[in-house]
Design a protein around this motif. Structure first.
Motif, PDB file in Angstrom:
ATOM      1  N   GLY A  47      27.264 -26.595 -96.539  1.00 16.28           N
ATOM      2  CA  GLY A  47      27.136 -26.163 -98.100  1.00 16.28           C
ATOM      3  C   GLY A  47      26.393 -27.079 -98.921  1.00 16.28           C
ATOM      4  O   GLY A  47      25.859 -28.097 -98.258  1.00 16.28           O
ATOM      5  N   VAL A  48      26.043 -26.850-100.078  1.00 12.42           N
ATOM      6  CA  VAL A  48      25.260 -27.751-100.943  1.00 12.42           C
ATOM      7  C   VAL A  48      25.807 -28.732-101.542  1.00 12.42           C
ATOM      8  O   VAL A  48      26.885 -28.417-102.047  1.00 12.42           O
ATOM      9  CB  VAL A  48      24.396 -26.801-102.093  1.00 12.42           C
ATOM     10  CG1 VAL A  48      23.549 -27.630-102.713  1.00 12.42           C
ATOM     11  CG2 VAL A  48      23.713 -25.693-101.395  1.00 12.42           C
TER      12      VAL A  48
ATOM     13  N   ALA B 238      21.276 -18.358 -96.481  1.00 16.93           N
ATOM     14  CA  ALA B 238      22.539 -18.657 -97.594  1.00 16.93           C
ATOM     15  C   ALA B 238      21.757 -18.917 -99.035  1.00 16.93           C
ATOM     16  O   ALA B 238      22.674 -18.850-100.062  1.00 16.93           O
ATOM     17  CB  ALA B 238      23.244 -19.943 -97.272  1.00 16.93           C
ATOM     18  N   PHE B 239      20.566 -19.083 -99.120  1.00 22.44           N
ATOM     19  CA  PHE B 239      19.965 -19.475-100.332  1.00 22.44           C
ATOM     20  C   PHE B 239      18.836 -18.439-100.751  1.00 22.44           C
ATOM     21  O   PHE B 239      17.534 -18.760-100.277  1.00 22.44           O
ATOM     22  CB  PHE B 239      19.240 -20.831-100.262  1.00 22.44           C
ATOM     23  CG  PHE B 239      20.286 -21.810 -99.514  1.00 22.44           C
ATOM     24  CD1 PHE B 239      21.301 -22.475-100.340  1.00 22.44           C
ATOM     25  CD2 PHE B 239      20.060 -22.291 -98.414  1.00 22.44           C
ATOM     26  CE1 PHE B 239      22.137 -23.319 -99.853  1.00 22.44           C
ATOM     27  CE2 PHE B 239      21.061 -22.988 -97.643  1.00 22.44           C
ATOM     28  CZ  PHE B 239      22.063 -23.751 -98.493  1.00 22.44           C
TER      29      PHE B 239
ATOM     30  N   LEU C 225      18.507 -24.260-104.247  1.00 21.59           N
ATOM     31  CA  LEU C 225      19.655 -24.216-103.511  1.00 21.59           C
ATOM     32  C   LEU C 225      20.729 -23.717-104.021  1.00 21.59           C
ATOM     33  O   LEU C 225      21.977 -23.651-103.710  1.00 21.59           O
ATOM     34  CB  LEU C 225      19.940 -25.658-103.039  1.00 21.59           C
ATOM     35  CG  LEU C 225      19.021 -26.421-102.157  1.00 21.59           C
ATOM     36  CD1 LEU C 225      19.323 -27.987-101.948  1.00 21.59           C
ATOM     37  CD2 LEU C 225      18.915 -25.896-100.887  1.00 21.59           C
ATOM     38  N   GLN C 226      20.434 -22.597-105.023  1.00 16.80           N
ATOM     39  CA  GLN C 226      21.488 -22.018-105.358  1.00 16.80           C
ATOM     40  C   GLN C 226      22.020 -21.104-104.407  1.00 16.80           C
ATOM     41  O   GLN C 226      21.369 -20.159-103.923  1.00 16.80           O
ATOM     42  CB  GLN C 226      21.060 -20.972-106.731  1.00 16.80           C
ATOM     43  CG  GLN C 226      20.853 -21.706-108.233  1.00 16.80           C
ATOM     44  CD  GLN C 226      20.501 -21.023-109.295  1.00 16.80           C
ATOM     45  OE1 GLN C 226      20.671 -19.826-109.137  1.00 16.80           O
ATOM     46  NE2 GLN C 226      20.318 -21.569-110.108  1.00 16.80           N
ATOM     47  N   GLU C 227      23.427 -21.312-104.082  1.00 23.22           N
ATOM     48  CA  GLU C 227      23.908 -20.532-102.817  1.00 23.22           C
ATOM     49  C   GLU C 227      24.351 -19.152-103.224  1.00 23.22           C
ATOM     50  O   GLU C 227      25.093 -18.927-104.205  1.00 23.22           O
ATOM     51  CB  GLU C 227      25.064 -21.265-102.266  1.00 23.22           C
ATOM     52  CG  GLU C 227      25.169 -20.837-100.835  1.00 23.22           C
ATOM     53  CD  GLU C 227      26.171 -21.893-100.095  1.00 23.22           C
ATOM     54  OE1 GLU C 227      26.155 -22.269 -98.933  1.00 23.22           O
ATOM     55  OE2 GLU C 227      27.335 -22.283-100.835  1.00 23.22           O
ATOM     56  N   ASP C 228      24.372 -18.204-102.535  1.00 28.48           N
ATOM     57  CA  ASP C 228      24.812 -16.797-102.681  1.00 28.48           C
ATOM     58  C   ASP C 228      26.256 -16.890-102.744  1.00 28.48           C
ATOM     59  O   ASP C 228      26.960 -17.490-101.758  1.00 28.48           O
ATOM     60  CB  ASP C 228      24.347 -15.655-101.778  1.00 28.48           C
ATOM     61  CG  ASP C 228      22.852 -15.357-101.805  1.00 28.48           C
ATOM     62  OD1 ASP C 228      22.290 -16.126-102.950  1.00 28.48           O
ATOM     63  OD2 ASP C 228      22.257 -14.747-101.029  1.00 28.48           O
TER      64      ASP C 228
ATOM     65  N   VAL D  33      27.850 -15.904 -99.321  1.00 26.37           N
ATOM     66  CA  VAL D  33      27.759 -16.743 -98.340  1.00 26.37           C
ATOM     67  C   VAL D  33      28.996 -18.013 -98.373  1.00 26.37           C
ATOM     68  O   VAL D  33      29.357 -18.265 -97.454  1.00 26.37           O
ATOM     69  CB  VAL D  33      26.524 -17.532 -98.434  1.00 26.37           C
ATOM     70  CG1 VAL D  33      26.309 -18.621 -97.341  1.00 26.37           C
ATOM     71  CG2 VAL D  33      25.377 -16.509 -98.267  1.00 26.37           C
ATOM     72  N   ALA D  34      29.094 -18.313 -99.749  1.00 25.81           N
ATOM     73  CA  ALA D  34      30.050 -19.502 -99.985  1.00 25.81           C
ATOM     74  C   ALA D  34      31.551 -18.729 -99.344  1.00 25.81           C
ATOM     75  O   ALA D  34      32.334 -19.286 -98.816  1.00 25.81           O
ATOM     76  CB  ALA D  34      30.292 -19.723-101.280  1.00 25.81           C
TER      77      ALA D  34
END
Length: 627
Positions: free
Chosen positions: A339-340, A470-471, A593-596, A599-600
């Motif tokens: 994760g970011v 994921a991004f 890096l905005q994660e979907d 995905v989170a």
């Protein structure tokens, strides 16, 4: 000795055995189920199924010693896990404790009378206020000195026709839920069937037969023996004795409280006495009692024995299943990454790491050393196959040329031969034939370029998805250079191949190379010129053309793959690597890096699953080492 005395002797004799062997087995599966691993693993279980009004609820009531929801229509609207635990009497007083849980909520029950309303309320929460069903579980744990050590899963009764507020497809919904459980090899199906009907017509038995055709995992329970028509008693006896529809586990028969008994407030303890008296005094059914095939207490003993044997039998497979799930979950979680980070500096470092990992993966492709975890075969292995096919095309051209050369040369000699004597090769004729055959190889060379490009494109797309899936913003930012640079290098390679074939139209070879190859051809036993009926002109021309095509084939066999490899692997990947490095300083890490959200969510679910499975592994390991 009376059946009653025999049963009591059996029961008391089993108490110590239950504590030492039976209880730990059942507690093991209950512990695993309480961890929630039934979402991930198929746990050993006994599922109770039956048509509506089959007497299923009455059987469960009799086994558990508590009143469960009753009535017309669908009574059980969710899978109800009934965990029964035998506890010792305290000063000869009956002990009772109840606990109900669903959706991470737990409710302590202090009185058996609370259960019916508590279960109904829980079903409403899970399945809604209508008359539909839910796949969510309710767990009802009962600890009592009057229950057997046993865990059952009660499933909704099978409805044939939707009534009232029931969904139109209620029959399909219920059957899908039932099949979800009973099709598992880890499930024993307890099929409840009224004794006063033809058992072959019951949906429940048909469903069990469909997923367990040999009856290895099916136990039949006949109910309502007091409603059997006079003259049909022997058919019931034959059914219980496994002589009608055979099941490996056979049948048992019980008599539970009827509606009149409930109206007269006959308690469950007295109902058991009434049941024993019924079988003991029945002319036809007494033999079933004597053989241990009748009454709720004997059914309880049988079910406990079946469940413990089943758990013991399926334990090795359960351990294997757990190990496979752990490995797969760990791998999936590793693929998603940690994760970011929230800190901006750490975010930049995170982006650099992600891009560096992608660049390293590209370097692996370029050097034919990529990690095979994300692919079944190295990219260069696939590309080499295409290069080998290209060589086969060239070899086939030589063979074809040898086969068709005679007619072609004879045509040239017949129409264009000048004053020269037989055996003197006309160089212009030689050149024209060479050019014609060389032109035919250009299209297969361009096909080789396209096929290799498709392989590389597909592989790079897989790798970029593996690293950046994921991004979505980073994925999109990478897609442009992937496409643009590949198109650019494709055009350059295509142009070079065109140039190569233009050069091949200039007929040329080093003198010593050509002379050596011509000598080899002349000495060969397979050239066309050695056939007795071939003229000196044709023989001489065939030898020169074959020698030259062999030289050309060797040259193109290496040159075209070199062009393709240089542009589509070496130059393309180098360009892409440089573009990815430039991306680090040119873009906002936070944006890339905005994660979907899905995905989170998936990472969270995988982490939860991993914790469940690890906890299950500890429970299993502890059990295995204790036995």
């Amino acid at each position: 000795m009376s059946p009653s005395t025999s049963s009591k002797g059996k029961s008391s004799g089993l108490n110590q055995h239950y504590e030492e062997k039976v209880r730990p087995c059942i507690d093991l599966v209950d512990s695993l189920r309480s961890l929630g691993v039934e979402k991930d693993l198929n746990l050993p279980a006994i599922a109770v199924i039956g048509d509506q009004s089959s007497g299923k609820s009455s059987v469960l009531e009799a086994l558990s010693g508590v009143a469960l929801p009753r009535g017309t229509g669908i009574v059980t609207r969710c899978p109800l896990v009934l965990k029964l635990k035998k506890i010792s009497k305290d000063n000869n007083c009956h002990q009772w404790h109840g606990l109900m849980s669903y959706k991470k909520q737990t409710k302590e029950l202090k009185d058996p009378a609370e259960i019916e309303n508590a279960v109904l309320k829980a079903q409403t929460v899970l399945a809604g206020t209508g008359e539909g069903i839910s796949h969510e579980m309710i767990t009802l744990e009962i600890q009592s000195s009057d229950v057997p050590d046993l865990t059952l899963i009660d499933l909704p009764g099978i409805a044939r026709v939707a009534t009232g507020n029931q969904p139109k497809d209620i029959e399909k919904q219920i059957k899908d839920l039932i099949e979800k459980y009973i099709k598992r090899q880890e499930t024993i199906s307890l099929v409840v069937v009224p004794a006063n009907i033809d058992i072959a017509t019951t949906e429940a038995l048909q469903m069990a037969s469909k997923v367990d055709s040999t009856g290895q995992r099916t136990l039949g329970i006949l109910t309502k023996p007091d409603l059997v028509d006079k003259g049909m008693e022997e058919t019931v006896v034959r059914t219980v004795n496994n002589q009608v529809i055979q099941l490996k586990k056979g049948y048992m028969i019980v008599k539970c409280r009827g509606q009149q008994d409930i109206n007269e407030k006959l308690d469950l303890v007295k109902a058991l006495e009434k049941e024993r008296n019924f079988f003991n005094e029945h002319a036809h059914f007494r033999s079933l009692l004597e053989e241990g095939k009748a009454t709720i207490p004997l059914l309880a003993e049988r079910l406990t024995k079946e469940l413990v044997e089943h758990i013991t039998k399926t334990l090795p497979q359960l351990q294997k299943q757990l190990e496979m799930k752990l490995e797969k979950t760990t791998e999936d979680l590793r693929a998603l990454g940690a994760g970011v980070p929230t800190d901006e500096h750490e975010k930049t470092n995170f982006l650099i790491t992600k891009i560096r990992q992608f660049i390293d993966a590209l370097e692996g492709i370029k050097k034919a050393e990529e990690d095979l975890r994300s692919s079944d075969m190295r990219i260069f292995s696939k590309v080499r196959k295409e290069f080998d096919r290209w060589k086969l095309v060239l070899d086939a051209k030589i063979i074809k040329t040898e086969e068709t050369l005679r007619d072609e040369v004879e045509e040239y000699v017949r129409t264009r031969r000048g004053r020269e004597l037989p055996g003197f090769v006309n160089y212009r004729t030689f050149e024209n034939i060479v050019k014609k055959h060389i032109e035919e190889l250009e299209e297969p060379a361009l096909k080789l370029l396209k096929d290799v490009t498709d392989i590389v494109h597909s592989c790079v797309n897989c790798i970029v998805s593996f690293h950046f899936k994921a991004f979505s913003h980073l994925l999109r930012a990478t897609k442009d250079p992937i496409e643009d640079f590949l198109d650019e290098q494709f055009q350059k390679a295509e142009e070079k191949i065109h140039s190569q074939f233009k050069m091949e139209r200039i007929v040329y070879s080093q003198d010593h190379l050509y002379s050596n190859k011509l000598d080899t051809v002349k000495q060969s036993q397979t050239v066309l010129g050695q056939r007795s009926f071939v003229s000196a002109d044709v023989r001489e021309m065939a030898q020169h053309l074959t020698a030259y095509f062999m030289i050309t084939s060797d040259r193109l066999a290496n040159q075209v793959p070199l062009i393709v490899q240089y542009h589509i692997l070496d130059q393309y990947i180098s360009q892409l690597q440089n573009a990815m490095l430039a991306m680090i300083g040119r873009n906002n890490p936070g944006m890339l890096l905005q994660e979907d959200s899905d995905v989170a969510r998936k990472r969270r679910e995988l982490k939860e699953r991993l914790e469940r499975l690890k906890s299950a592994g500890k429970v299993l390991s502890k059990f295995v080492h204790s036995v």
